[in-house]
Design an enzyme around this catalytic site. Structure first.
Site, PDB file in Angstrom:
ATOM      1  N   LYS A 241      55.913 -11.845  -8.216  1.00  0.00           N
ATOM      2  CA  LYS A 241      56.132 -12.103  -9.645  1.00  0.00           C
ATOM      3  C   LYS A 241      56.045 -13.596 -10.005  1.00  0.00           C
ATOM      4  CE  LYS A 241      57.827  -7.680 -10.973  1.00  0.00           C
ATOM      5  NZ  LYS A 241      58.694  -6.726 -10.338  1.00  0.00           N
TER       6      LYS A 241
ATOM      7  N   PHE B 140      64.236  -0.059  -6.366  1.00  0.00           N
ATOM      8  CA  PHE B 140      62.844  -0.147  -6.826  1.00  0.00           C
ATOM      9  C   PHE B 140      62.141  -1.202  -5.997  1.00  0.00           C
ATOM     10  CE2 PHE B 140      59.215  -1.745  -9.104  1.00  0.00           C
ATOM     11  CZ  PHE B 140      58.582  -0.571  -9.447  1.00  0.00           C
TER      12      PHE B 140
ATOM     13  N   ASP C 296      64.591  -7.862  -0.978  1.00  0.00           N
ATOM     14  CA  ASP C 296      63.502  -7.859  -1.955  1.00  0.00           C
ATOM     15  C   ASP C 296      63.960  -8.704  -3.144  1.00  0.00           C
ATOM     16  OD1 ASP C 296      61.703  -7.387  -3.978  1.00  0.00           O
ATOM     17  OD2 ASP C 296      61.561  -5.214  -3.638  1.00  0.00           O
TER      18      ASP C 296
HETATM   19  C1  LIG Z   1      58.212  -5.598  -9.527  1.00  0.00           C
HETATM   20  C2  LIG Z   1      58.919  -5.323  -8.261  1.00  0.00           C
HETATM   21  C3  LIG Z   1      58.234  -4.856  -7.123  1.00  0.00           C
HETATM   22  C4  LIG Z   1      56.763  -4.510  -7.145  1.00  0.00           C
HETATM   23  O1  LIG Z   1      55.954  -5.584  -7.467  1.00  0.00           O
HETATM   24  P1  LIG Z   1      54.432  -5.284  -7.939  1.00  0.00           P
HETATM   25  O2  LIG Z   1      53.833  -6.643  -8.076  1.00  0.00           O
HETATM   26  O3  LIG Z   1      54.535  -4.540  -9.228  1.00  0.00           O
HETATM   27  O4  LIG Z   1      53.811  -4.463  -6.883  1.00  0.00           O
HETATM   28  C5  LIG Z   1      58.957  -4.670  -5.964  1.00  0.00           C
HETATM   29  N1  LIG Z   1      60.270  -4.922  -5.913  1.00  0.00           N
HETATM   30  C6  LIG Z   1      60.971  -5.371  -6.981  1.00  0.00           C
HETATM   31  C7  LIG Z   1      62.431  -5.647  -6.859  1.00  0.00           C
HETATM   32  C8  LIG Z   1      60.319  -5.558  -8.205  1.00  0.00           C
HETATM   33  O5  LIG Z   1      61.009  -5.944  -9.272  1.00  0.00           O
END
Ligand SMILES: *Cc1c(COP(=O)(O)O)cnc(C)c1O
Length: 403
Positions: A258, A144, A229
């Site tokens: 985040k 994700f 990520d």
């Molecule tokens: C939440 C998340 C995203 C996307 O972040 P947004 O601010 O919602 O665009 C990408 N990668 C990971 C691992 C995430 O948990």
């Protein structure tokens, strides 16, 4: 208590006038403080999702609020057509905290993922020498990385893709945890391996110990960038500042978001070496709001809270306690309990939603992921007594649903 009509009216408005791209629990929050949120009817709930780890510092942290408010009175947006006095300070803080040469700030997480993909591809062409338009990026199954067209295009989740094609080419999948599959998938045109060190949305899937070290070595041997990520796993969530630190590796690129703002404002960033972020020339990439002074002031304060309040160590300690308590629960409906720091999953052999609803009724907010997994991710500032109370509720709800 006020009239319960209020919540249902607000829910009705949202259902009537909004797109139905989420299926939220029906709790209408009007304020929050620390690990607790309060609904429009005056009920209080312990937040065990922490906005998908965006509020690791707790809701409405006073130090971040002060930075936000002070900066909001001065200047909020200059665009990067001009310089501002906060961006340089955030860049220096990020360097000092993480050791990476440079950072490129964006807003949402997925924008930072897109930025990392652009940097990796351009590095592939200009540094590695991949022929034009041939660059490949390897990603993991069940990944994700956000919701833009490019990013859902390399999701393995059918629902995320279905109805949204055509998609960008240049991505291939390997299973998480299988280093030999990565080795086999690499070609001379591979510029990067993009992965979450622990897969959050997939249900807190933790690859076997040693996997990240193997992956880092394979990437180095093949001149492939390791792009992590850490938007959800980073900034203290797993018991270290970054999840990759559990294996002592150094990735080439790290993506954060985040908790970088503690929930006040969308702020994300790509951290990398001079060689990787050096590929961008003026005009190659940008964002009207990226690097704005309000975002930078908030992010500096949010990072300072993570350091000053030792949130990574707190996550490690409280997480170990929570994991051992959860592992002691004996129930025929539990398939597996797993976690790293205060990031835990209870995988059931049945849908998790009814248990999340029952927990909500007891004042604990959790959200299921992938049907059968209850994800536990409270703010890292949570008091141990509150955590204990929450674990008691979880134990009771599992017992009720075990017959
Ligand atoms: C939440 C998340 C995203 C996307 O972040 P947004 O601010 O919602 O665009 C990408 N990668 C990971 C691992 C995430 O948990």
């Amino acid at each position: 208590m006020e009239s319960p009509v209020q919540a249902s009216q607000l829910i009705a408005l949202e259902d009537q006038y909004g797109a139905h791209n989420y299926h939220p629990l029906d709790v209408v929050i009007e304020r929050a403080s620390g690990a607790w949120v309060y609904d429009v009817e005056g009920r209080k709930y312990l937040d065990f999702l922490a906005a998908y780890s965006a509020v690791n510092q707790g809701h409405c942290h006073p130090a971040i609020l002060k930075a936000f408010s002070d900066q909001a009175h001065k200047v909020t947006l200059t665009s990067r057509a001009f310089r501002n006095d906060q961006l340089p300070l955030l860049l220096k803080d990020l360097h000092d905290l993480t050791g990476f040469d440079r950072a490129l700030p964006m807003n949402s997480g997925v924008e930072a993922v897109e930025t990392a993909i652009k940097a990796a591809r351009k590095w592939g062409y200009t540094v590695k020498g991949i022929p034009a338009d041939q660059a490949e990026i390897i990603v993991c199954s069940n990944n994700f990385h956000g919701r833009t067209i490019a990013v859902v295009g390399f999701s393995s989740e059918e629902q995320y893709r279905s109805g949204f094609g055509p998609f960008a080419p240049g991505f291939r999948h390997v299973p998480l945890g299988d280093a030999e599959a990565l080795r086999a998938a690499i070609t001379p045109n591979t510029c990067a391996f993009l992965m979450e060190p622990i897969q959050g949305e997939a249900g807190i899937l933790i690859p076997p110990a040693g996997y990240l070290q193997q992956v880092a070595a394979i990437c180095r041997e093949n001149n492939v960038l390791l792009v992590l990520d850490e938007i959800q796993s980073g900034l203290g969530r797993t018991g270290k500042l970054f999840a990759y630190q559990h294996e002592g590796i150094t990735p080439d690129v790290v993506i954060i978001g985040k908790a970088l703002s503690g929930g006040y404002y969308p702020v994300s960033a790509v951290l990398a070496s001079n060689q990787v972020l050096g590929v961008f020339q003026p005009g190659d990439h940008g964002s009207t709001f990226g690097g704005n002074p309000l975002a930078c002031a908030v992010a500096r304060a949010a990072l300072k809270v993570i350091v000053d309040e030792h949130l990574a160590a707190r996550s490690a300690e409280l997480g170990a306690y929570a994991l051992s308590r959860l592992q002691q629960i004996k129930s025929p409906i539990i398939k597996e309990v797993r976690g790293k720091g205060l990031w835990l999953a209870i995988e059931l052999n049945r849908p998790a939603r009814p248990l999340c609803e029952a927990l909500k009724d007891r004042g604990l907010l959790c959200k299921e992921t992938h049907e059968t997994v209850i994800r536990l991710a409270p703010p890292l500032i949570i008091e141990k007594s509150d955590l204990t109370w929450a674990l008691d509720q979880i134990e009771a709800v599992i017992a009720q649903h075990s017959t």
